[in-house]
Design a protein around this motif. Structure first.
Motif, PDB file in Angstrom:
ATOM      1  N   LEU A 305       0.822  -1.208   0.000  1.00  0.00           N
ATOM      2  CA  LEU A 305       0.000   0.000   0.000  1.00  0.00           C
ATOM      3  C   LEU A 305       0.854   1.255   0.000  1.00  0.00           C
ATOM      4  O   LEU A 305       0.711   2.123  -0.865  1.00  0.00           O
ATOM      5  CB  LEU A 305      -0.935  -0.004   1.207  1.00  0.00           C
ATOM      6  CG  LEU A 305      -1.784   1.248   1.415  1.00  0.00           C
ATOM      7  CD1 LEU A 305      -2.744   1.443   0.245  1.00  0.00           C
ATOM      8  CD2 LEU A 305      -2.552   1.170   2.719  1.00  0.00           C
ATOM      9  N   VAL A 306       1.760   1.383   0.974  1.00  0.00           N
ATOM     10  CA  VAL A 306       2.486   2.647   1.151  1.00  0.00           C
ATOM     11  C   VAL A 306       3.814   2.681   0.413  1.00  0.00           C
ATOM     12  O   VAL A 306       4.350   3.753   0.141  1.00  0.00           O
ATOM     13  CB  VAL A 306       2.693   2.960   2.648  1.00  0.00           C
ATOM     14  CG1 VAL A 306       1.360   3.063   3.348  1.00  0.00           C
ATOM     15  CG2 VAL A 306       3.568   1.902   3.321  1.00  0.00           C
ATOM     16  N   GLY A 307       4.405   1.509   0.116  1.00  0.00           N
ATOM     17  CA  GLY A 307       5.618   1.477  -0.691  1.00  0.00           C
ATOM     18  C   GLY A 307       6.886   1.896   0.013  1.00  0.00           C
ATOM     19  O   GLY A 307       7.863   2.273  -0.643  1.00  0.00           O
ATOM     20  N   LYS A 308       6.893   1.823   1.350  1.00  0.00           N
ATOM     21  CA  LYS A 308       8.106   2.179   2.081  1.00  0.00           C
ATOM     22  C   LYS A 308       8.044   1.573   3.466  1.00  0.00           C
ATOM     23  O   LYS A 308       6.994   1.143   3.949  1.00  0.00           O
ATOM     24  CB  LYS A 308       8.270   3.692   2.156  1.00  0.00           C
ATOM     25  CG  LYS A 308       7.110   4.447   2.782  1.00  0.00           C
ATOM     26  CD  LYS A 308       7.367   5.943   2.722  1.00  0.00           C
ATOM     27  CE  LYS A 308       6.222   6.743   3.298  1.00  0.00           C
ATOM     28  NZ  LYS A 308       6.501   8.197   3.296  1.00  0.00           N
ATOM     29  N   ASP A 309       9.214   1.568   4.106  1.00  0.00           N
ATOM     30  CA  ASP A 309       9.283   1.141   5.491  1.00  0.00           C
ATOM     31  C   ASP A 309      10.140   2.136   6.256  1.00  0.00           C
ATOM     32  O   ASP A 309      10.422   3.238   5.746  1.00  0.00           O
ATOM     33  CB  ASP A 309       9.827  -0.295   5.599  1.00  0.00           C
ATOM     34  CG  ASP A 309      11.223  -0.457   4.997  1.00  0.00           C
ATOM     35  OD1 ASP A 309      11.922   0.577   4.812  1.00  0.00           O
ATOM     36  OD2 ASP A 309      11.626  -1.597   4.711  1.00  0.00           O
ATOM     37  N   ALA A 310      10.568   1.765   7.457  1.00  0.00           N
ATOM     38  CA  ALA A 310      11.320   2.704   8.299  1.00  0.00           C
ATOM     39  C   ALA A 310      12.646   3.116   7.666  1.00  0.00           C
ATOM     40  O   ALA A 310      13.198   4.170   7.992  1.00  0.00           O
ATOM     41  CB  ALA A 310      11.554   2.080   9.673  1.00  0.00           C
ATOM     42  N   GLU A 311      13.153   2.306   6.742  1.00  0.00           N
ATOM     43  CA  GLU A 311      14.448   2.600   6.120  1.00  0.00           C
ATOM     44  C   GLU A 311      14.318   3.355   4.809  1.00  0.00           C
ATOM     45  O   GLU A 311      15.322   3.757   4.224  1.00  0.00           O
ATOM     46  CB  GLU A 311      15.212   1.294   5.905  1.00  0.00           C
ATOM     47  CG  GLU A 311      15.534   0.568   7.221  1.00  0.00           C
ATOM     48  CD  GLU A 311      16.293  -0.717   6.985  1.00  0.00           C
ATOM     49  OE1 GLU A 311      16.564  -1.049   5.808  1.00  0.00           O
ATOM     50  OE2 GLU A 311      16.618  -1.387   7.982  1.00  0.00           O
ATOM     51  N   GLY A 352       7.480   3.643   8.623  1.00  0.00           N
ATOM     52  CA  GLY A 352       7.683   4.504   7.468  1.00  0.00           C
ATOM     53  C   GLY A 352       6.546   5.440   7.165  1.00  0.00           C
ATOM     54  O   GLY A 352       6.712   6.392   6.393  1.00  0.00           O
ATOM     55  N   VAL A 353       5.368   5.207   7.754  1.00  0.00           N
ATOM     56  CA  VAL A 353       4.220   6.076   7.492  1.00  0.00           C
ATOM     57  C   VAL A 353       4.303   7.309   8.377  1.00  0.00           C
ATOM     58  O   VAL A 353       4.308   7.215   9.607  1.00  0.00           O
ATOM     59  CB  VAL A 353       2.891   5.331   7.738  1.00  0.00           C
ATOM     60  CG1 VAL A 353       1.708   6.290   7.653  1.00  0.00           C
ATOM     61  CG2 VAL A 353       2.719   4.216   6.716  1.00  0.00           C
TER      62      VAL A 353
END
Length: 422
Positions: A305-311, A352-353
């Motif tokens: 959904l968001v296409g990213k994480d904490a990194e 990441g959000v």
């Protein structure tokens, strides 16, 4: 910190059974009265797909509906049908009738009623007009009627054997009318699903497996047909269409139109030059938007959904925070109205959000796509909205005191024909 709120891009409404007769063309009233009488004699509830904890009136009682939604922080809705005159299966989101004539009469009555219902809270409702694309000139007139009568978009008709495919340039006047009026198009799940039989478990599983394909296939038609290149301001939202398939489909389409790929080489041997100016995934967030409804990681993994994480950014195709929107699916059987706060918590605690990302998905993207007046909604946000830090704090406390369990969405209208439910 400033409050935010939810614009739910997936709500369902209908008139009370007896109220529709006021909106029908005169020549169909007697036949409709017979339908109502038969339903009342059979003691059928005045409801479409309705959660068992809710009363039927939430489908048409403006004040009651608003009050219930405000309790969970919803300040505005995008509205789809939950039943109309002459509908054969009360659970279908794309109503079907015994004949094209009755289907048209039912659509007219629903659209007229919907315009009045939205007018009771015009800054807070965006009703999606039902129409047919079989007659292009009539559909163009319908788009302008919707704009003139305060409706907020056009519900993409399901494809039937008689329909033009959405790649057909003959439909361009409809896209042009939507672009001119700034009315978005909404593709809702459950479209074009075949009738399977005999009714039972096997048919039900087959529908479940194929629903995503049928509900999303207009996506690759519109993209490959160059519709968004000819009409760059056209916006199409895919609501409750099982978005997990969209990620794979867009990634596959990207590979197909790669100029260096084998598929494009083969296409050129047949003098088939591409009709798109961008990769399929590049239409996300500009022309293509996705209503995750009922919002839950069960619908789509949060990293897809968001296409990213904490990194940072993740490789590959993802829907992205500029395309995703939040749906409650009120008041249908699988609605998350009872757990909407926990689903908001799932979003805001995803690695990441950011707060800015969450606000886009909860509110801002829908406001942009469906032309909501944010200034007009602000008093309602101030009154019933919530702070994201509060949601995180509640989620942390819940995690500390008990395991957090996400309920899977329950089965719904698009499966009704397969289950034999009426």
């Amino acid at each position: 910190m400033a409050k935010t709120a939810i614009i739910s891009v997936d709500g369902h409404v209908k008139a009370a059974r007896t109220e529709y007769r006021e909106y029908l063309p005169r020549q169909y009233v007697e036949r409709y009265d017979e339908q109502v009488k038969a339903a009342e004699e059979a003691e059928l509830p005045d409801a479409g797909n309705l959660h068992p904890d809710l009363v039927p009136a939430v489908q048409w009682d403006s004040d009651l509906r608003t009050e219930n939604l405000e309790r969970i922080g919803v300040v505005a809705e995008v509205l789809f049908p939950n039943g109309q005159p002459f509908q054969l299966n009360p659970l279908d989101d794309h109503p079907r009738a015994a004949s094209p004539e009755l289907a048209e009469a039912g659509r007219q009555a629903y659209n007229r009623w919907l315009a009045d219902f939205c007018a009771r809270a015009p800054e807070r409702r965006r009703g999606q007009m039902q129409t047919s694309f079989l007659d292009v000139d009539r559909a163009v007139d319908d788009v302008h009627w919707a704009k003139e009568h305060g409706l907020g978009g056009i519900m993409l008709p399901e494809l039937t054997p008689e329909s033009r495919a959405f790649v057909d340039p003959e439909l361009d006047p409809i896209w042009a009318a939507c672009q001119e009026t700034r009315l978005p198009i909404s593709a809702h799940g459950g479209a074009s699903i075949p009738d399977y039989g005999p009714a039972g478990f096997a048919a039900m599983v087959t529908v479940m497996a194929e629903n995503a394909f049928f509900s999303n296939r207009s996506l690759w038609m519109l993209i490959s047909g160059g519709v968004f290149d000819r009409f760059p301001d056209l916006r199409v939202s895919y609501v409750e269409t099982q978005a997990y398939l969209m990620v794979a489909a867009l990634q596959h389409l990207d590979s197909m139109v790669n100029p260096a790929g084998d598929w494009m080489g083969f296409a050129r041997t047949m003098n088939r030059e591409e009709t798109t100016e961008r990769f399929a995934s590049e239409y996300l967030g500009t022309n293509v938007f996705v209503g995750i409804s009922p919002f839950s990681p069960v619908q789509i993994a949060m990293d897809d959904l968001v296409g990213k994480d904490a990194e940072g950014e993740l490789p590959g195709v993802h829907l992205g925070v500029d395309a995703a929107m939040f749906g409650v699916d009120y008041p249908q059987f699988e609605s998350i109205f009872e757990r909407s706060r926990s689903e908001v918590a799932t979003l805001v605690t995803t690695p990441g959000v950011t707060d800015a990302d969450a606000r886009k998905i909860l509110f801002e993207n829908a406001a942009r796509v469906y032309n909501f007046d944010v200034e007009a909604l602000q008093p309602h946000i101030d009154r019933v909205g919530f702070e994201l830090d509060e949601v995180r704090a509640d989620a942390a406390e819940l995690t500390r005191t008990s395991p957090h369990t996400i309920k899977a969405p329950l089965m719904r209208s698009s499966l009704a024909r397969a289950t034999g439910t009426t």
